[in-house]
Design an enzyme around this catalytic site. Structure first.
Site, PDB file in Angstrom:
ATOM      1  NE  ARG A   1      -8.849   7.298  -3.455  1.00  0.00           N
ATOM      2  CZ  ARG A   1      -8.141   7.089  -2.356  1.00  0.00           C
ATOM      3  NH1 ARG A   1      -6.830   6.990  -2.414  1.00  0.00           N
ATOM      4  NH2 ARG A   1      -8.733   6.990  -1.192  1.00  0.00           N
ATOM      5  CB  VAL A   2      -5.943  12.506  -5.450  1.00  0.00           C
ATOM      6  CG1 VAL A   2      -5.160  13.125  -4.304  1.00  0.00           C
ATOM      7  CG2 VAL A   2      -5.139  12.576  -6.744  1.00  0.00           C
ATOM      8  N   GLY A   3      -6.242  10.460  -2.795  1.00  0.00           N
ATOM      9  CA  GLY A   3      -6.785  10.329  -1.440  1.00  0.00           C
ATOM     10  C   GLY A   3      -6.377  11.488  -0.552  1.00  0.00           C
ATOM     11  CG  ASP A   4      -6.071  10.511   3.561  1.00  0.00           C
ATOM     12  OD1 ASP A   4      -5.884   9.618   2.712  1.00  0.00           O
ATOM     13  OD2 ASP A   4      -5.834  10.345   4.777  1.00  0.00           O
TER      14      ASP A   4
ATOM     15  CB  THR B   1      -0.518   6.159   0.593  1.00  0.00           C
ATOM     16  OG1 THR B   1      -1.315   4.994   0.491  1.00  0.00           O
ATOM     17  CG2 THR B   1      -1.206   7.269  -0.165  1.00  0.00           C
TER      18      THR B   1
ATOM     19  CB  SER C   1      -0.938   0.007   1.210  1.00  0.00           C
ATOM     20  OG  SER C   1      -0.192  -0.143   2.386  1.00  0.00           O
TER      21      SER C   1
ATOM     22  CB  THR D   1      -1.442   5.992   4.645  1.00  0.00           C
ATOM     23  OG1 THR D   1      -2.568   5.840   3.801  1.00  0.00           O
ATOM     24  CG2 THR D   1      -0.609   7.169   4.232  1.00  0.00           C
TER      25      THR D   1
ATOM     26  CB  THR E   1      -3.609   5.286   8.264  1.00  0.00           C
ATOM     27  OG1 THR E   1      -3.560   4.163   7.374  1.00  0.00           O
ATOM     28  CG2 THR E   1      -4.148   4.834   9.607  1.00  0.00           C
ATOM     29  N   GLY E   2      -6.115   5.071   6.443  1.00  0.00           N
ATOM     30  CA  GLY E   2      -7.453   4.556   6.213  1.00  0.00           C
ATOM     31  C   GLY E   2      -8.044   5.116   4.945  1.00  0.00           C
TER      32      GLY E   2
ATOM     33  N   GLY F   1      -9.160   7.380   2.496  1.00  0.00           N
ATOM     34  CA  GLY F   1      -8.855   8.803   2.343  1.00  0.00           C
ATOM     35  C   GLY F   1     -10.053   9.697   2.151  1.00  0.00           C
TER      36      GLY F   1
HETATM   37  N1  GLY Z   1      -5.189   7.012   3.128  1.00  0.00           N
HETATM   38  C1  GLY Z   1      -4.730   6.667   1.870  1.00  0.00           C
HETATM   39  C2  GLY Z   1      -5.715   6.802   0.808  1.00  0.00           C
HETATM   40  O1  GLY Z   1      -6.903   6.694   1.026  1.00  0.00           O
HETATM   41  O2  GLY Z   1      -5.312   7.016  -0.306  1.00  0.00           O
END
Ligand code: GLY
Length: 328
Positions: free
Chosen positions: A215-218, A205, A85, A187, A238-239, A241
């Site tokens: 797609r972009v996360g947090d 991550t 990940s 992450t 983490t988790g 996003g």
């Molecule tokens: N926390 C990582 C993501 O959702 O991309």
């Protein structure tokens, strides 16, 4: 201009012009005196990141710089092909591309970030150069890649055989369903305070496995995946996003600490905010926060059980099981 406003402006400008430490000391929130023995300290998401913490400690224990420590720390999982990940070996998006997100922040509140970056094993080091060598905070996609190449980074194939096989099996059913606590949306977020009490944070991550292309996360978003304020402390998440993006979670944790909350309570507040607003979504999504404050106190909290984090302090590198909002 009314006289009160002009008085305030003159006072502020006067303070700034004089550049006095006194001016800022008078106008900053008051924190309890830090416990000198608490430093250095480094905290990171997830138990398996003991090795990453140890790499950060290697820098910190020699009196090194917090920013160097967090960069060195998170580079460990970035280069680990078994970590599915983060970085090299990360599970790809649904089109088979490994796309990486990372951000970094220093004690002056300067930040750098890359997102949707392909082919570069250490996005965190590219993020650091965005902060140090460009007038910008964030570079994405091909622009981030071109910048990395211009800085001497090597273009590499980050899709390992294991990740490719996992993607090929996923394609049979093509169901997007991040799994709680499984290395699908994990992450590494890390915050360090060095012996001079400089605070830095990093987060990196490969994002949610089999996400939509683009797609972009947090994780690369300053204030969502990670935030530090040298007057207060730092936090990382983490988790899933999307849950953190909607609440700007790490910023919220730091602001709670600014208002006087213990890092444990601050992390709980951010999780409870998510739980209250998105109760239904929480049934199937994990989010966890870690936090450390200017006094060297720390905490962590998650929606579901199963989240853990690692803290290196006083010469000891330890895994802590996080408390959670929902029971087993
Ligand atoms: N926390 C990582 C993501 O959702 O991309």
């Amino acid at each position: 201009m009314n006289s009160r406003r002009s008085f305030l402006q003159n006072t502020l400008l006067g303070g700034l012009a004089a550049g006095t430490a006194d001016f800022w000391a008078r106008n900053l929130p008051v924190f309890d005196k830090p416990d000198k023995n608490a430093f250095p300290v480094v905290i990171a998401t997830w138990g398996p990141n003991l090795k990453a913490n140890a790499a950060a400690w290697e820098v910190l224990s020699k009196g090194g710089y917090a920013l160097d420590a967090v960069e060195a720390g998170v580079r460990i999982p970035e280069a680990d092909p078994l970590d599915t990940s983060v970085g090299y070996g990360g599970f790809p998006d649904r089109d088979g591309h490994v796309t990486l997100d990372a951000c970094i922040m220093n004690e002056h509140g300067m930040a750098g970030s890359v997102s949707f970056l392909e082919h570069i094993m250490h996005p965190i080091s590219v993020a650091r150069l965005v902060m140090e060598k460009t007038p910008h905070v964030m570079l994405v996609g091909d622009g981030a890649l071109q910048f990395a190449l211009s800085q001497g980074f090597k273009k590499e194939d980050l899709l390992t055989e294991v990740a490719k096989k996992a993607w090929e099996s996923w394609k049979i059913e093509s169901k997007y369903k991040p799994i709680i606590n499984v290395e699908r949306h994990d992450t590494i977020g890390m915050v360090a305070i060095d012996s001079q009490q400089r605070i830095a944070g990093a987060c990196t991550t490969s994002g949610a496995a089999f996400k939509m292309h683009g797609r972009v996360g947090d994780s690369p978003i300053i204030g969502a995946g990670m935030f530090v304020d040298n007057e207060v402390g730092g936090a990382a998440s983490t988790g899933l996003g999307e849950m953190v993006l909607r609440t700007l979670g790490s910023f919220l944790v730091v602001e709670e600490m600014r208002r006087g909350a213990h890092p444990q309570k601050a992390a709980e507040t951010a999780v409870k905010r998510i739980a209250r607003k998105y109760a239904k979504l929480c049934e199937e999504a994990q989010v966890g926060f870690i936090a450390v404050d200017k006094r060297g106190r720390f905490g962590g909290f998650a929606i579901h059980p199963g989240f853990n984090y690692v803290v290196y302090q006083g010469g000891e590198n330890k895994v802590y099981e996080s408390a959670s909002f929902l029971a087993k």
